[in-house]
Design an enzyme around this catalytic site. Structure first.
Site, PDB file in Angstrom:
ATOM      1  N   GLY A   1       0.882  -1.178   0.000  1.00  0.00           N
ATOM      2  CA  GLY A   1       0.000   0.000   0.000  1.00  0.00           C
ATOM      3  C   GLY A   1       0.912   1.218   0.000  1.00  0.00           C
TER       4      GLY A   1
ATOM      5  N   ASN B   1       3.666   2.153   2.787  1.00  0.00           N
ATOM      6  CA  ASN B   1       5.095   1.961   2.474  1.00  0.00           C
ATOM      7  C   ASN B   1       5.845   3.260   2.759  1.00  0.00           C
ATOM      8  OD1 ASN B   1       4.265  -0.470   1.362  1.00  0.00           O
ATOM      9  ND2 ASN B   1       4.374   0.242  -0.758  1.00  0.00           N
TER      10      ASN B   1
ATOM     11  N   ARG C   1      -2.393   3.998 -11.023  1.00  0.00           N
ATOM     12  CA  ARG C   1      -2.668   2.559 -11.072  1.00  0.00           C
ATOM     13  C   ARG C   1      -3.881   2.387 -11.992  1.00  0.00           C
ATOM     14  NH1 ARG C   1       1.492   3.052  -9.064  1.00  0.00           N
ATOM     15  NH2 ARG C   1       2.233   2.426  -7.010  1.00  0.00           N
TER      16      ARG C   1
ATOM     17  N   GLY D   1      18.061   7.366 -12.695  1.00  0.00           N
ATOM     18  CA  GLY D   1      18.179   8.282 -11.563  1.00  0.00           C
ATOM     19  C   GLY D   1      16.972   9.184 -11.413  1.00  0.00           C
TER      20      GLY D   1
ATOM     21  N   ASP E   1       7.720   4.779  -3.475  1.00  0.00           N
ATOM     22  CA  ASP E   1       7.327   5.218  -2.129  1.00  0.00           C
ATOM     23  C   ASP E   1       8.574   5.477  -1.286  1.00  0.00           C
ATOM     24  OD1 ASP E   1       4.740   4.611  -3.043  1.00  0.00           O
ATOM     25  OD2 ASP E   1       4.972   2.533  -2.392  1.00  0.00           O
TER      26      ASP E   1
ATOM     27  N   ASP F   1       7.219  -5.133  -0.865  1.00  0.00           N
ATOM     28  CA  ASP F   1       6.858  -3.729  -1.085  1.00  0.00           C
ATOM     29  C   ASP F   1       7.556  -2.813  -0.088  1.00  0.00           C
ATOM     30  OD1 ASP F   1       5.116  -5.171  -2.625  1.00  0.00           O
ATOM     31  OD2 ASP F   1       3.372  -3.929  -2.182  1.00  0.00           O
TER      32      ASP F   1
HETATM   33  O1  KDG Z   1       3.694   1.795  -4.619  1.00  0.00           O
HETATM   34  C1  KDG Z   1       3.583   0.448  -4.237  1.00  0.00           C
HETATM   35  C2  KDG Z   1       2.146   0.109  -4.085  1.00  0.00           C
HETATM   36  O2  KDG Z   1       1.538   0.297  -5.314  1.00  0.00           O
HETATM   37  C3  KDG Z   1       1.926  -1.294  -3.603  1.00  0.00           C
HETATM   38  O3  KDG Z   1       2.537  -1.486  -2.354  1.00  0.00           O
HETATM   39  C4  KDG Z   1       0.482  -1.624  -3.398  1.00  0.00           C
HETATM   40  O4  KDG Z   1      -0.522  -1.450  -5.470  1.00  0.00           O
HETATM   41  C5  KDG Z   1      -0.460  -1.045  -4.375  1.00  0.00           C
HETATM   42  C6  KDG Z   1      -1.279   0.092  -4.003  1.00  0.00           C
HETATM   43  O5  KDG Z   1      -2.239   0.313  -4.690  1.00  0.00           O
HETATM   44  O6  KDG Z   1      -1.052   0.775  -3.032  1.00  0.00           O
END
Ligand code: KDG
Length: 315
Positions: A34, A38, A168, A230, A257, A293
């Site tokens: 998440g 993180n 996402r 980088g 993160d 993660d």
């Molecule tokens: O940035 C990493 C996150 O994307 C992963 O830990 C979990 O997919 C995830 C989200 O939606 O938080």
């Protein structure tokens, strides 16, 4: 009260243990993921107080998340236990060493029922940084309203807002992410996008032009992640490039993160922007070289060992 506050969903993540389509996978490693959680763990391990606001289900996965974050020292006093909805989970499929996929089971999760009333104004108002990402507004209308409420509180108390678009696509309908994330970006003082995200949001490819777009929208600092090349930092006055350290990538999830956490911690310590970017890059590099993660998020001491400034002695 914590110096840094963030809000979002944490999930239990199940990663298949072998390179195989998920359909055929039989054994999984359980972990925690998440983006904002993180980030919170990253900030805390680097030595800064942080609070994570969310909802979790009243279930074993919720317990797992809360116990883990508490043991990391993350303040979870702003987390509500939702008795009616489950904690979200997700699966990481490893097809081979290059292709990986994620499958979310988070629709209707406890966190997706976050509402603006969950926020304690005083809690956010006493922080120095509010960190938000583009994942939370994608979870539900009430989550989106909660993010906007957090922004409103931060703005009215002059709290610096940092924003990672964290696009996402599986969570968004069509191109809706563009409108929402560009709208949120205009409230951010610090924007921490990936190069690909900049391309998706603006339809342009040059890192410098992408950074300029965010500056024109009101950001004071844009730190653009360039993957294994980088990172680049742009303000109205300067542009800084930072090459990444060479590491063997084993799991890129969570690196962004970690980058965000390193950058914000550097800023809070009052470091020069170049040093903030260097810490961000190094934290990201350490995370990609570790499975999980959040497992790889380093302490300051581990960053020094990574840089070769300290020797690790096993006792
Ligand atoms: O940035 C990493 C996150 O994307 C992963 O830990 C979990 O997919 C995830 C989200 O939606 O938080």
């Amino acid at each position: 009260m914590p110096t840094v506050v963030t809000l979002g969903e944490a999930m239990v993540v199940f990663t298949s243990e072998e390179y195989i389509p998920l359909e055929y996978a039989t054994s999984f490693k359980k972990g925690l993921g998440g983006a904002e959680a993180n980030f919170a763990v990253g900030v805390r391990r680097l030595g800064v107080d942080v609070g994570w606001i969310s909802r979790i289900g009243k279930d074993p996965f919720g317990n797992f998340i809360i116990k883990n974050l508490k043991s990391e020292g993350v303040d979870v006093s702003g987390v509500k236990i939702d008795e009616d909805h489950p904690t979200g989970i997700y699966f990481k499929e490893k097809r081979n060493s290059i292709i990986a996929n994620v499958y979310y089971y988070r629709k209707g999760s406890a966190a997706s029922f976050m509402v603006p009333e969950d926020l304690d104004e005083g809690y956010i108002a006493s922080a120095k940084i509010l960190h938000i990402t583009g994942i939370t507004p994608a979870l539900s209308d009430t989550c989106r309203a909660t993010v906007y409420k957090a922004i409103e509180i931060a703005k009215s108390h002059n709290i610096t807002i940092s924003f990672d678009p964290n696009i996402r696509l599986k969570l968004w309908k069509d191109n809706e992410y563009k409108r929402v994330l560009l709208d949120i970006a205009q409230y951010a003082d610090i924007v921490l996008p990936g190069l690909e995200e900049g391309k998706m949001l603006f339809g342009i490819t040059e890192p410098e032009s992408i950074a300029k777009k965010f500056l024109d929208m009101g950001a004071k600092i844009v730190a653009l992640k360039l993957g294994n090349k980088g990172a680049m930092l742009v303000t109205q006055e300067q542009t800084i490039y930072q090459l990444s350290s060479k590491v063997k990538e084993v799991d890129p999830v969570g690196a962004g993160d970690g980058f965000d956490a390193g950058f914000i911690v550097g800023l809070l310590r009052g470091w020069e922007l170049k040093e903030c970017l260097r810490l961000a890059n190094d934290v990201g590099a350490i995370v990609v070289s570790t499975k999980g993660d959040m497992e790889g998020l380093p302490t300051m001491e581990e960053v020094e060992i990574f840089r070769g400034n300290m020797v690790h002695i096993e006792r």
